[in-house]
Design a protein around this motif. Structure first.
Motif, short mmCIF file in Angstrom:
data_model
loop_
_atom_site.label_atom_id
_atom_site.label_comp_id
_atom_site.label_asym_id
_atom_site.label_seq_id
_atom_site.Cartn_x
_atom_site.Cartn_y
_atom_site.Cartn_z
N SER A 19 0.80 -1.22 0.00
CA SER A 19 0.00 0.00 0.00
C SER A 19 0.84 1.27 0.00
CB SER A 19 -0.97 0.00 1.19
OG SER A 19 -0.27 -0.14 2.40
N SER A 20 2.07 1.21 0.45
CA SER A 20 2.91 2.40 0.52
C SER A 20 3.82 2.57 -0.70
CB SER A 20 3.78 2.35 1.78
OG SER A 20 4.61 1.21 1.73
N CYS A 21 3.70 1.70 -1.69
CA CYS A 21 4.61 1.70 -2.84
C CYS A 21 4.07 2.55 -3.98
CB CYS A 21 4.81 0.25 -3.31
SG CYS A 21 5.66 0.07 -4.87
N PHE A 22 4.79 3.63 -4.34
CA PHE A 22 4.30 4.52 -5.40
C PHE A 22 4.35 3.86 -6.76
CE2 PHE A 22 8.81 5.28 -5.68
CZ PHE A 22 9.03 5.56 -7.01
N MET A 23 5.31 2.98 -7.03
CA MET A 23 5.34 2.29 -8.32
C MET A 23 4.18 1.30 -8.43
SD MET A 23 7.49 3.60 -10.31
CE MET A 23 7.34 2.45 -11.65
N CYS A 24 3.80 0.70 -7.33
CA CYS A 24 2.64 -0.19 -7.32
C CYS A 24 1.40 0.59 -7.72
CB CYS A 24 2.44 -0.80 -5.94
SG CYS A 24 3.79 -1.87 -5.41
N HIS A 25 1.25 1.78 -7.16
CA HIS A 25 0.11 2.62 -7.49
C HIS A 25 0.12 2.95 -8.98
CE1 HIS A 25 -2.94 5.71 -7.20
NE2 HIS A 25 -2.13 6.51 -7.85
N SER A 26 1.29 3.27 -9.53
CA SER A 26 1.41 3.61 -10.94
C SER A 26 1.04 2.43 -11.84
CB SER A 26 2.83 4.07 -11.26
OG SER A 26 3.15 5.21 -10.51
N ILE A 27 1.48 1.24 -11.49
CA ILE A 27 1.17 0.06 -12.31
C ILE A 27 -0.32 -0.25 -12.24
CG2 ILE A 27 1.58 -2.43 -12.55
CD1 ILE A 27 3.88 -0.57 -13.58
N LYS A 28 -0.91 -0.14 -11.04
CA LYS A 28 -2.36 -0.35 -10.94
C LYS A 28 -3.11 0.66 -11.80
CE LYS A 28 -2.39 -0.25 -6.40
NZ LYS A 28 -2.83 -0.26 -5.00
N ALA A 29 -2.68 1.92 -11.75
CA ALA A 29 -3.33 2.97 -12.55
C ALA A 29 -3.20 2.67 -14.04
CB ALA A 29 -2.72 4.33 -12.21
N LEU A 30 -2.05 2.18 -14.47
CA LEU A 30 -1.86 1.82 -15.88
C LEU A 30 -2.85 0.73 -16.29
CD1 LEU A 30 -0.34 1.79 -18.59
CD2 LEU A 30 1.31 0.22 -17.52
N PHE A 31 -2.99 -0.29 -15.48
CA PHE A 31 -3.92 -1.38 -15.80
C PHE A 31 -5.36 -0.86 -15.88
CE2 PHE A 31 -0.43 -4.07 -15.54
CZ PHE A 31 -0.78 -5.37 -15.85
N CYS A 61 11.76 -11.35 -8.91
CA CYS A 61 11.15 -10.03 -8.83
C CYS A 61 11.91 -9.20 -7.79
CB CYS A 61 9.67 -10.15 -8.46
SG CYS A 61 8.75 -8.67 -8.84
N ASN A 62 12.71 -8.27 -8.27
CA ASN A 62 13.51 -7.44 -7.37
C ASN A 62 13.44 -6.01 -7.86
OD1 ASN A 62 15.17 -6.67 -5.34
ND2 ASN A 62 17.04 -7.34 -6.35
N PRO A 63 12.79 -5.11 -7.16
CA PRO A 63 12.16 -5.30 -5.85
C PRO A 63 10.96 -6.23 -5.95
CG PRO A 63 11.59 -3.14 -6.72
CD PRO A 63 12.57 -3.75 -7.68
N SER A 64 10.52 -6.69 -4.80
CA SER A 64 9.48 -7.73 -4.79
C SER A 64 8.12 -7.24 -5.25
CB SER A 64 9.37 -8.33 -3.39
OG SER A 64 9.05 -7.31 -2.46
N VAL A 65 7.87 -5.95 -5.17
CA VAL A 65 6.59 -5.40 -5.62
C VAL A 65 6.84 -4.16 -6.47
CG1 VAL A 65 5.21 -6.28 -3.73
CG2 VAL A 65 6.28 -4.05 -3.48
N PRO A 66 6.03 -3.86 -7.42
CA PRO A 66 4.88 -4.64 -7.84
C PRO A 66 5.32 -5.89 -8.61
CG PRO A 66 5.17 -2.81 -9.34
CD PRO A 66 6.18 -2.65 -8.24
N ALA A 67 4.58 -6.95 -8.45
CA ALA A 67 4.81 -8.18 -9.20
C ALA A 67 3.54 -8.45 -9.99
CB ALA A 67 5.11 -9.34 -8.25
N ALA A 78 7.78 -3.53 -12.16
CA ALA A 78 7.37 -2.28 -12.79
C ALA A 78 8.14 -2.00 -14.08
CB ALA A 78 7.54 -1.13 -11.81
N LYS A 79 9.45 -2.15 -14.06
CA LYS A 79 10.22 -1.81 -15.27
C LYS A 79 9.86 -2.74 -16.44
CE LYS A 79 14.36 -4.48 -14.57
NZ LYS A 79 15.75 -4.57 -14.70
#
Length: 102
Positions: A19-31, A61-67, A78-79
């Motif tokens: 929940s605190s990961c900004f790249m996770c938020h970005s990937i969710k938004a992309l989807f 997966c490094n970093p482990s999230v987003p996966a 993410a990359k």
């Protein structure tokens, strides 16, 4: 590892996040922008989150999230997802997995 396999195969698109990961938020938004409605599993809010995080790392997966998993297959972090989006293949992967329709 088994829980990752089970969760990643239940829906056409699955994202493991924190929940605190900004790249996770970005990937969710992309989807969401592409029209997909992925299953999102917040590892920091799951009692087995730490174990799942280690399992994701062991998968490379490094970093482990987003996966990200599409059609039950590990796509990457993410990359990897951003690279696939930029070359146009992410959308086709989502269509093939029936995560989006056109």
């Amino acid at each position: 590892m088994e829980r990752i396999r089970e969760l990643s195969s239940k829906k056409a698109a699955v994202i493991f996040t924190k929940s605190s990961c900004f790249m996770c938020h970005s990937i969710k938004a992309l989807f969401y922008e592409l029209g997909a409605s992925p299953a999102v599993h917040e590892l920091d809010q799951d009692v087995s989150g730490r174990e799942m995080e280690w399992a994701l790392r062991s998968m490379g997966c490094n970093p482990s999230v987003p996966a990200v998993f599409v059609g039950g297959h590990f796509v990457g972090s993410a990359k990897d997802v951003i690279s696939l989006h930029l070359d146009g293949s992410l959308k086709q992967m989502l269509i093939n997995a029936k995560a989006i329709w056109f």
